[in-house]
Design a protein around this motif. Structure first.
Motif, mmCIF file in Angstrom:
data_model
loop_
_atom_site.group_PDB
_atom_site.id
_atom_site.type_symbol
_atom_site.label_atom_id
_atom_site.label_comp_id
_atom_site.label_asym_id
_atom_site.label_seq_id
_atom_site.Cartn_x
_atom_site.Cartn_y
_atom_site.Cartn_z
ATOM 1 N N LEU A 260 0.844 -1.186 0.000
ATOM 2 C CA LEU A 260 0.000 0.000 0.000
ATOM 3 C C LEU A 260 0.881 1.239 0.000
ATOM 4 O O LEU A 260 2.012 1.220 0.483
ATOM 5 C CB LEU A 260 -0.914 0.001 1.229
ATOM 6 N N GLY A 261 0.359 2.335 -0.549
ATOM 7 C CA GLY A 261 1.136 3.552 -0.683
ATOM 8 C C GLY A 261 1.753 4.001 0.639
ATOM 9 O O GLY A 261 1.091 4.018 1.679
ATOM 10 N N LEU A 262 3.028 4.390 0.574
ATOM 11 C CA LEU A 262 3.744 4.840 1.770
ATOM 12 C C LEU A 262 3.836 6.361 1.870
ATOM 13 O O LEU A 262 3.946 6.899 2.967
ATOM 14 C CB LEU A 262 5.168 4.267 1.774
ATOM 15 N N MET A 263 3.808 7.046 0.730
ATOM 16 C CA MET A 263 3.942 8.501 0.752
ATOM 17 C C MET A 263 2.806 9.120 1.564
ATOM 18 O O MET A 263 1.629 8.879 1.299
ATOM 19 C CB MET A 263 3.928 9.038 -0.679
ATOM 20 N N TYR A 264 3.159 9.911 2.572
ATOM 21 C CA TYR A 264 2.219 10.557 3.490
ATOM 22 C C TYR A 264 1.448 9.555 4.361
ATOM 23 O O TYR A 264 0.462 9.926 5.000
ATOM 24 C CB TYR A 264 1.202 11.439 2.743
ATOM 25 N N CYS A 265 1.882 8.303 4.394
ATOM 26 C CA CYS A 265 1.179 7.267 5.154
ATOM 27 C C CYS A 265 2.155 6.630 6.142
ATOM 28 O O CYS A 265 2.706 5.554 5.888
ATOM 29 C CB CYS A 265 0.588 6.217 4.225
ATOM 30 N N VAL A 266 2.348 7.287 7.278
ATOM 31 C CA VAL A 266 3.404 6.873 8.202
ATOM 32 C C VAL A 266 2.974 5.733 9.119
ATOM 33 O O VAL A 266 3.789 5.209 9.877
ATOM 34 C CB VAL A 266 3.868 8.069 9.065
ATOM 35 N N GLN A 267 1.702 5.330 9.052
ATOM 36 C CA GLN A 267 1.189 4.352 10.014
ATOM 37 C C GLN A 267 1.359 2.913 9.549
ATOM 38 O O GLN A 267 0.977 1.984 10.263
ATOM 39 C CB GLN A 267 -0.285 4.639 10.297
ATOM 40 N N ARG A 268 1.967 2.688 8.383
ATOM 41 C CA ARG A 268 2.092 1.327 7.866
ATOM 42 C C ARG A 268 2.905 0.450 8.824
ATOM 43 O O ARG A 268 3.898 0.892 9.401
ATOM 44 C CB ARG A 268 2.784 1.337 6.501
ATOM 45 N N GLN A 269 2.493 -0.798 8.949
ATOM 46 C CA GLN A 269 3.164 -1.711 9.863
ATOM 47 C C GLN A 269 4.577 -2.004 9.373
ATOM 48 O O GLN A 269 4.814 -2.242 8.186
ATOM 49 C CB GLN A 269 2.381 -3.022 9.983
ATOM 50 N N SER A 270 5.532 -1.985 10.287
ATOM 51 C CA SER A 270 6.925 -2.269 9.960
ATOM 52 C C SER A 270 7.626 -2.781 11.203
ATOM 53 O O SER A 270 7.132 -2.644 12.324
ATOM 54 C CB SER A 270 7.634 -1.018 9.415
ATOM 55 N N THR A 271 8.797 -3.366 11.005
ATOM 56 C CA THR A 271 9.562 -3.970 12.085
ATOM 57 C C THR A 271 10.997 -3.479 12.035
ATOM 58 O O THR A 271 11.562 -3.300 10.952
ATOM 59 C CB THR A 271 9.543 -5.509 11.972
ATOM 60 N N LEU A 272 11.589 -3.261 13.200
ATOM 61 C CA LEU A 272 13.002 -2.906 13.304
ATOM 62 C C LEU A 272 13.811 -4.202 13.401
ATOM 63 O O LEU A 272 13.506 -5.077 14.234
ATOM 64 C CB LEU A 272 13.224 -2.039 14.542
ATOM 65 N N TYR A 273 14.834 -4.346 12.532
ATOM 66 C CA TYR A 273 15.648 -5.561 12.470
ATOM 67 C C TYR A 273 17.120 -5.244 12.735
ATOM 68 O O TYR A 273 17.576 -4.117 12.543
ATOM 69 C CB TYR A 273 15.554 -6.210 11.081
#
Length: 722
Positions: A260-273
Motif C-alpha cells: 500500500l502507498g507509503l507517501m504521506y502514510c506513516v502508520q504502515r506496519q513495519s519492524t526494526l531488524y
C-alpha cells in the motif's frame, strides 16, 4: 495553456502575469545544510527552471572570517545533472557522490529503467576513489521512506559506506523472446510489478549495499556487496551501522501482503531488524506487535541508544508520533515521548510530535533535535532522553508565528531554517547557552530577497471558534492595501490529516501578489493539534470538514468585507475534495473554483488508488484492514458515495477548473474525468487540463508554472470578470 483563457486577457496582462510568476518562482529554496567540523557551512539550494522543465541544485559554502561572522566563498556551484545523490561523512572529511550513467524512464508503468551508477568518494576538491557498481544493483534510493546513507570509520583506517538500492532486474520477457525462461518469474506478472505507489514508482524491494574502501591505500581491495540476512519477504528501509560497525539496524516492510502507498502514510506496519556481519545469519527482529511500526532509526554518537519514531496501530495515515528509545546492546525499548491526545489549551502547549523523518545528526549528548508541526507552524524541539522533557526552541528574532526547521548541529551550534508565507528562507546559526531561558546568540547566514511587488503583503494566524464550540485555525495572507482586487480565495489543505503551516509556498504568494486575500483553513482532522483532533474527522469526511471550511469562509468574508460575487475556493487532493463539496453544498456562496487532482467519488476511488484503506477509514471511520473485502459490499459502497462530492454534482453552478496529473497514483486521473463529464453533461462551465509525466503534486516545473498561471486566469475571468 488554454487558448480560451489565454485570449481572455490582453498580451500585456498575460505578459505581466507570467513576469510576476517568474519573479516569485525564481527565488531559490534551501533543501539542506551542513555544519562541517572544519568550521564551514554548506547550504544545499534548489530552484525550479520551468523554461527547461528541470529542477536545478547547487551549493553555497560559507566560512567565518575569524570573528564568528560567516561570509559566502566564491559563487554557488551547480550540481551536475548526472548526480543522483550525495552524502557527507559525519566528520565532513569525505563526500560520496552517486553519479548516474543511464537515464530513468518517465513514471507511469510501474517500473523505471535500470540505471547504472559510479560512486565517487571526494576528499575536499579531489576524487580519491571511483567505484563501479553497474552490475550490482539498480536504482539508488534516496527518498525519506527507504533511502538512507550511513558511514563507519574502521580501526584499520578503512571506511564503510552503507546505502539503499533496488535489486537489478532484467527486462520483461514474452513467450516469443528467444531467451524466454519458463522457470523464471515474468516481470509482466502484476505481483512482480507492484511497487509502493505515489512518489515511489519503481520501488519494490530495496536492499542495503555496503561499500568498504581505504581512502589512502590503493592496495586495499574495494569491496561492494549486498548485505545478506534480510528476509526475502521484507523491503528494507533506513539502514544504519551498529555502533561497532559489525552490523546494521534497519526498518523492514512485509511484501508478502499487498504493498500500500507509503507517501504521506506513516502508520504502515513495519519492524526494526538487526543483522550481524560476523554471525552472517538472518535478521533478528528488535520490535514486535506492541510497537506496530518503526521509522528512521538513529544511533546516538556514543552507541548507547537508538531513537526511532512509531505511531502505534492507528488507521489514519498521518498521526501523532511516539519517540521511542531502544537501549543498546540490551535491546530494551521504552517510550521517551508518548502520543499527546488532548487539543492544546494554549499556543505554547506541546501538541505532540508530527514528522516523517529524524535527521541523521539529530543527537547532541542526551538531546534529540526534531522538526515538527506545532499547530499552524513548524517548530524545532529539543527532547532530553534522560528526563523525557520537551523544549521548544524559539529564537527571539523570529517573527511571531513564523516557522522554524532543523538543518544540522555542531556542538552548541544549530543551523536553522526560518520561513514565513512571504519569506522563502532565512538561514540562522544559533549558539545555544546552557540556560534555556537565556537569549541565544544568532547570526543570519543567508536570506532571500522579497520581491519588491510583495513587500506590502502581510499575514497572520488566527484561531476561530466553530458553532459547536471547537477551535480551528486559519492562516491569512493579505495583499497590499493599495491593490484594487478585493476577492477571497478559501483554500483547505489536502490529506485530510495534514496541515497548512506558515512555511513559504510560492503559489500562494503569487495569488496574493495578484490581489487575492487567502484564507488557508486548518479544519478538524489536521495534524499538529493533538491526536484527538485527528480522530474527530474519520467517519465524518464530507460533513465535519465541510462545516469547518464553510464557517471559515463566512467569517473571512465578513472580516475582510468581501462582496458576495468575489468568493472562490481552491484546493488539491482532499482540498480538491472539499472544494467540490463546497461548490456542491453551497452553490450560491462560491463563484468559481479550481481543483488539483481532487477526490470526487470515494466509492470509485477505493478500487484504483494506491491507498484503498483511506476510503473506508475517512468515509466510515472504519479499520484499515477492511479495504479488500468491503469494496464490493453494496451498502458500504453506498456509504462511500454518500460522503463524496459527486453526491452534490447536480447543484454545482460556478465555473470549475480541473488540473490533473496523468501519472497520479494517489488520486488517479479517472476521478477528475468522472467529475468533468458529470459537470459537462449538466451544462456547468468546466475545463480540465491533464499534464503528462506529472503525478499527484503536478510538481514538474513546466506544469507547475502553467497550472499556477491558469488558476489566476480562471479566477480573473470568472470571479473578477476581467
Amino acid at each position: 495553456m488554454s487558448e480560451e483563457l489565454d485570449k481572455s486577457v490582453s498580451d500585456q496582462v498575460l505578459k505581466e502575469l507570467k513576469s510576476g510568476y517568474e519573479e516569485i518562482y525564481s527565488c531559490p529554496s534551501v533543501s539542506g545544510g551542513v555544519l562541517s567540523q572544519d568550521g564551514s557551512i554548506t547550504l544545499n539550494m534548489s530552484l525550479r527552471d520551468f523554461r527547461n522543465n528541470a529542477s536545478r541544485s547547487y551549493q553555497q559554502i560559507f566560512y567565518t572570517n575569524g570573528q564568528s561572522k560567516y561570509q559566502p566563498v566564491g559563487f554557488p556551484v551547480q550540481t551536475a545533472p548526472s548526480v543522483h545523490a550525495t552524502s557527507a561523512s559525519p566528520k565532513g572529511d569525505f563526500t560520496a557522490v552517486f553519479n548516474k550513467t543511464g537515464k530513468d524512464d518517465e513514471p507511469g508503468f510501474g517500473h523505471t529503467k535500470a540505471v547504472d551508477y559510479q560512486i565517487e568518494i571526494w576528499n575536499q576538491s579531489r576524487i580519491v576513489k571511483q567505484i563501479i557498481v553497474k552490475d550490482l544493483h539498480g536504482k539508488v534510493t534516496n527518498d525519506q521512506h527507504f533511502g538512507r546513507t550511513s558511514w563507519f570509520h574502521y580501526q584499520d583506517g578503512s571506511i564503510g559506506l552503507l546505502y539503499v538500492a533496488e535489486i537489478k532486474t532484467s527486462p520483461p520477457k514474452t513467450l516469443f523472446d528467444k531467451d524466454y525462461d519458463r522457470n523464471k518469474p515474468s516481470h509482466f506478472d502484476l505481483d512482480n510489478q507492484e511497487d509502493w505507489g505515489e512518489g515511489l514508482v519503481g520501488q519494490k524491494k530495496p536492499r542495503a549495499f555496503l561499500c568498504r574502501f581505504h581512502p589512502s591505500d590503493d592496495s586495499y581491495e574495494i569491496k561492494t556487496e549486498q548485505v545478506n540476512g534480510v528476509p526475502d519477504n521484507v523491503a528494507l528501509s533506513s539502514p544504519v551501522f551498529t555502533p561497532d560497525g559489525d552490523g546494521i539496524v534497519f526498518v523492514g516492510y512485509d511484501v508478502s501482503q499487498r504493498r500500500l502507498g507509503l507517501m504521506y502514510c506513516v502508520q504502515r506496519q513495519s519492524t526494526l531488524y538487526h543483522v550481524s556481519f560476523k554471525e552472517n545469519d538472518q535478521a533478528q527482529a528488535l520490535t514486535g506487535s506492541e510497537q506496530w511500526n518503526a521509522r528512521r532509526p538513529v544511533f546516538d554518537p556514543r552507541g548507547h541508544q537508538l531513537v526511532f519514531l512509531s505511531t502505534g496501530q492507528v488507521p489514519y495515515h498521518m498521526s501523532c508520533n511516539k519517540l521511542m528509545i531502544l537501549e543498546w546492546p540490551s535491546r530494551n525499548i521504552k517510550t521517551c515521548i508518548d502520543v499527546v491526545h488532548d487539543y492544546p489549551s494554549q499556543d505554547d502547549s506541546f501538541p505532540g510530535i508530527y514528522t516523517t523523518d529524524l535527521h541523521h545528526n539529530c543527537w547532541n549528548n542526551d538531546d534529540v533535535y526534531i522538526s515538527t508541526i506545532w499547530r499552524s507552524t513548524m517548530a524545532v524541539i529539543k527532547v532530553n532522553t534522560k528526563t523525557n522533557s520537551v523544549t521548544k526552541l524559539n529564537p527571539y528574532t523570529l517573527q511571531k508565528d513564523a516557522s522554524l526547521q532543523f538543518l544540522d548541529q555542531r556542538g552548541n551550534e544549530l543551523l536553522l531554517l526560518e520561513q514565513s508565507p512571504v519569506v522563502p528562507y532565512k538561514v540562522i546559526l544559533a549558539t545555544l547557552h546552557d540556560d534555556d531561558e537565556q537569549d541565544h546568540s544568532l547570526q543570519v547566514i543567508s536570506q532571500s530577497q522579497i520581491p519588491s511587488s510583495c513587500k506590502d503583503i502581510t499575514w497572520h494566524v488566527e484561531s476561530q471558534n466553530t458553532k459547536d464550540g471547537s477551535l480551528i485555525e486559519c492562516i491569512y495572507i493579505i495583499p497590499s492595501p493599495h491593490h484594487s482586487n478585493h476577492a477571497l480565495i478559501v483554500s483547505p489543505h489536502g490529506g485530510p490529516h495534514s496541515t497548512y503551516t506558515t512555511t513559504f509556498i510560492s503559489s500562494l504568494l503569487y495569488y496574493a501578489r495578484q490581489g487575492f486575500t487567502l484564507c488557508l483553513v486548518n479544519y478538524r482532522g489536521s495534524i499538529g493539534f493533538g491526536q484527538s483532533y485527528i480522530q474527530s474527522l474519520p467517519g465524518k469526511c464530507g460533513t465535519l470538514d465541510v462545516s469547518d471550511v464553510h464557517e471559515a469562509t463566512l467569517r473571512s468574508k465578513s472580516k475582510f468585507l468581501i462582496d458576495d460575487d468575489l468568493v472562490c475556493v481552491i484546493g488539491g487532493s482532499h482540498g480538491g475534495f472539499l472544494s467540490a463539496h463546497m461548490v456542491g453544498q453551497y452553490p450560491d456562496l462560491y463563484k468559481a473554483t479550481v481543483m488539483r487532482n481532487p477526490v470526487t467519488n470515494i466509492a470509485t476511488l477505493s478500487a484504483v488508488t494506491d491507498i484503498p484503506d483511506w476510503s473506508f477509514v475517512e468515509a466510515m471511520g472504519g479499520d484499515m484492514k477492511h479495504y479488500e473485502q468491503d469494496n464490493h459490499d453494496f451498502e458500504i459502497v453506498k456509504r462511500l458515495f454518500e460522503s463524496s462530492p459527486m453526491k452534490f454534482v447536480d447543484f454545482v453552478k460556478c465555473p470549475v477548473l480541473l488540473l490533473l496529473g496523468r501519472e497520479d497514483r494517489r488520486v488517479p486521473v479517472s476521478q477528475g474525468r468522472e467529475y468533468y463529464y458529470a459537470l459537462r453533461k449538466r451544462g456547468v462551465d468546466v475545463k480540465s487540463f491533464c499534464y503528462a509525466f506529472n503525478d499527484h503534486p503536478i510538481g514538474k516545473p513546466e506544469a507547475e508554472a502553467d497550472s499556477t498561471v491558469l488558476t489566476v486566469l480562471w479566477l480573473r475571468k470568472y470571479l473578477l470578470k476581467l
